[in-house]
Design a protein around this motif. Structure first.
Motif, PDB file in Angstrom:
ATOM      1  N   VAL A  49      41.227  52.226  58.828  1.00 36.12           N
ATOM      2  CA  VAL A  49      42.604  51.772  58.651  1.00 36.12           C
ATOM      3  C   VAL A  49      42.706  50.272  58.903  1.00 36.12           C
ATOM      4  O   VAL A  49      41.846  49.680  59.569  1.00 36.12           O
ATOM      5  CB  VAL A  49      43.595  52.541  59.564  1.00 36.12           C
ATOM      6  N   GLN A  50      43.760  49.673  58.371  1.00 40.14           N
ATOM      7  CA  GLN A  50      43.987  48.239  58.548  1.00 40.14           C
ATOM      8  C   GLN A  50      44.005  47.896  60.035  1.00 40.14           C
ATOM      9  O   GLN A  50      44.642  48.574  60.837  1.00 40.14           O
ATOM     10  CB  GLN A  50      45.311  47.841  57.905  1.00 40.14           C
ATOM     11  N   GLY A  51      43.253  46.842  60.407  1.00 38.64           N
ATOM     12  CA  GLY A  51      43.208  46.382  61.788  1.00 38.64           C
ATOM     13  C   GLY A  51      42.179  47.067  62.665  1.00 38.64           C
ATOM     14  O   GLY A  51      41.913  46.630  63.776  1.00 38.64           O
ATOM     15  N   GLU A  52      41.563  48.150  62.166  1.00 37.21           N
ATOM     16  CA  GLU A  52      40.549  48.871  62.931  1.00 37.21           C
ATOM     17  C   GLU A  52      39.201  48.166  62.792  1.00 37.21           C
ATOM     18  O   GLU A  52      38.876  47.607  61.755  1.00 37.21           O
ATOM     19  CB  GLU A  52      40.456  50.296  62.380  1.00 37.21           C
ATOM     20  N   THR A  53      38.384  48.233  63.847  1.00 37.90           N
ATOM     21  CA  THR A  53      37.057  47.625  63.811  1.00 37.90           C
ATOM     22  C   THR A  53      36.166  48.344  62.806  1.00 37.90           C
ATOM     23  O   THR A  53      36.098  49.570  62.801  1.00 37.90           O
ATOM     24  CB  THR A  53      36.401  47.682  65.206  1.00 37.90           C
ATOM     25  N   CYS A  54      35.488  47.563  61.948  1.00 37.91           N
ATOM     26  CA  CYS A  54      34.573  48.187  60.989  1.00 37.91           C
ATOM     27  C   CYS A  54      33.144  47.680  61.135  1.00 37.91           C
ATOM     28  O   CYS A  54      32.233  48.264  60.558  1.00 37.91           O
ATOM     29  CB  CYS A  54      35.074  48.012  59.558  1.00 37.91           C
ATOM     30  N   ALA A  55      32.933  46.603  61.906  1.00 34.96           N
ATOM     31  CA  ALA A  55      31.573  46.110  62.135  1.00 34.96           C
ATOM     32  C   ALA A  55      31.544  45.348  63.453  1.00 34.96           C
ATOM     33  O   ALA A  55      32.542  44.748  63.852  1.00 34.96           O
ATOM     34  CB  ALA A  55      31.122  45.200  60.995  1.00 34.96           C
ATOM     35  N   GLU A  56      30.400  45.385  64.115  1.00 32.41           N
ATOM     36  CA  GLU A  56      30.199  44.635  65.352  1.00 32.41           C
ATOM     37  C   GLU A  56      29.330  43.426  65.039  1.00 32.41           C
ATOM     38  O   GLU A  56      28.379  43.524  64.260  1.00 32.41           O
ATOM     39  CB  GLU A  56      29.511  45.515  66.388  1.00 32.41           C
ATOM     40  N   ILE A  57      29.681  42.314  65.660  1.00 29.46           N
ATOM     41  CA  ILE A  57      28.962  41.073  65.410  1.00 29.46           C
ATOM     42  C   ILE A  57      28.637  40.445  66.758  1.00 29.46           C
ATOM     43  O   ILE A  57      29.527  40.304  67.605  1.00 29.46           O
ATOM     44  CB  ILE A  57      29.815  40.114  64.551  1.00 29.46           C
ATOM     45  N   GLU A  58      27.375  40.093  66.961  1.00 32.87           N
ATOM     46  CA  GLU A  58      26.977  39.459  68.217  1.00 32.87           C
ATOM     47  C   GLU A  58      26.277  38.143  67.924  1.00 32.87           C
ATOM     48  O   GLU A  58      25.512  38.032  66.969  1.00 32.87           O
ATOM     49  CB  GLU A  58      26.030  40.371  69.006  1.00 32.87           C
ATOM     50  N   SER A  59      26.557  37.170  68.782  1.00 33.81           N
ATOM     51  CA  SER A  59      25.925  35.863  68.659  1.00 33.81           C
ATOM     52  C   SER A  59      25.262  35.519  69.982  1.00 33.81           C
ATOM     53  O   SER A  59      25.360  36.273  70.953  1.00 33.81           O
ATOM     54  CB  SER A  59      26.976  34.802  68.316  1.00 33.81           C
ATOM     55  N   VAL A  60      24.632  34.358  70.025  1.00 31.73           N
ATOM     56  CA  VAL A  60      24.025  33.910  71.269  1.00 31.73           C
ATOM     57  C   VAL A  60      25.090  33.599  72.310  1.00 31.73           C
ATOM     58  O   VAL A  60      24.816  33.609  73.499  1.00 31.73           O
ATOM     59  CB  VAL A  60      23.113  32.678  71.046  1.00 31.73           C
ATOM     60  N   LYS A  61      26.342  33.363  71.867  1.00 30.68           N
ATOM     61  CA  LYS A  61      27.432  33.005  72.785  1.00 30.68           C
ATOM     62  C   LYS A  61      28.353  34.164  73.142  1.00 30.68           C
ATOM     63  O   LYS A  61      28.892  34.209  74.235  1.00 30.68           O
ATOM     64  CB  LYS A  61      28.299  31.892  72.176  1.00 30.68           C
ATOM     65  N   ALA A  62      28.571  35.087  72.200  1.00 29.55           N
ATOM     66  CA  ALA A  62      29.607  36.104  72.418  1.00 29.55           C
ATOM     67  C   ALA A  62      29.419  37.291  71.480  1.00 29.55           C
ATOM     68  O   ALA A  62      28.658  37.236  70.523  1.00 29.55           O
ATOM     69  CB  ALA A  62      30.985  35.494  72.173  1.00 29.55           C
ATOM     70  N   ALA A  63      30.160  38.351  71.784  1.00 25.46           N
ATOM     71  CA  ALA A  63      30.220  39.509  70.891  1.00 25.46           C
ATOM     72  C   ALA A  63      31.593  39.516  70.248  1.00 25.46           C
ATOM     73  O   ALA A  63      32.587  39.117  70.862  1.00 25.46           O
ATOM     74  CB  ALA A  63      29.984  40.796  71.656  1.00 25.46           C
ATOM     75  N   GLY A  64      31.654  39.955  69.010  1.00 28.18           N
ATOM     76  CA  GLY A  64      32.920  40.026  68.294  1.00 28.18           C
ATOM     77  C   GLY A  64      32.924  41.237  67.394  1.00 28.18           C
ATOM     78  O   GLY A  64      32.006  42.064  67.418  1.00 28.18           O
TER      79      GLY A  64
END
Length: 126
Positions: A49-64
């Motif tokens: 649904v709109q606004g729901e998380t569909c993928a996880e993204i991680e970087s060297v600085k943070a997770a998003g």
């Protein structure tokens, strides 16, 4: 790339054909996250649904996370990001697309910003 629409959470969506669209995170978002090291993709066929998380993204600085700009069904995921998440850093609105969806309700697109509005929005965040 023209024709993109944006969310306040820094996702973009590009309509490819009537009810099919690509989505991913914006240049601003990848710049804030820094060098990406991991992308967790949804399963094809998942309804989100709109606004729901569909993928996880991680970087060297943070997770998003990538939140769905509009509701829909996952048709395809960018498998190349599993081995090369940095593609999002180098080309967030091109080779760095994350998910291809079939849009459930195109009226949800009306709540998104066009490129000019998004540029103004991000100016206020600096």
């Amino acid at each position: 790339m023209s024709g993109l629409r944006y969310t306040e959470d820094h996702e973009w969506i590009l309509i490819e054909d009537d009810d099919v669209a690509l989505t991913g995170i914006t240049h601003y978002a990848q710049d804030q996250l820094g060098e990406l090291v991991y992308v967790g993709l949804p399963s094809v066929g998942t309804d989100i649904v709109q606004g729901e998380t569909c993928a996880e993204i991680e970087s060297v600085k943070a997770a998003g996370e990538l939140k769905m700009p509009v509701g829909g069904t996952v048709l395809e995921v960018n498998e190349s990001l599993v081995d090369a998440p940095e593609r999002i850093n180098s080309d967030p609105t091109g080779e760095g697309w994350v998910v291809r969806i079939r849009i459930a309700d195109s009226s949800e697109l009306e709540s998104l910003m066009d490129e000019e509005a998004y540029k103004e929005y991000t100016k206020g965040l600096s």
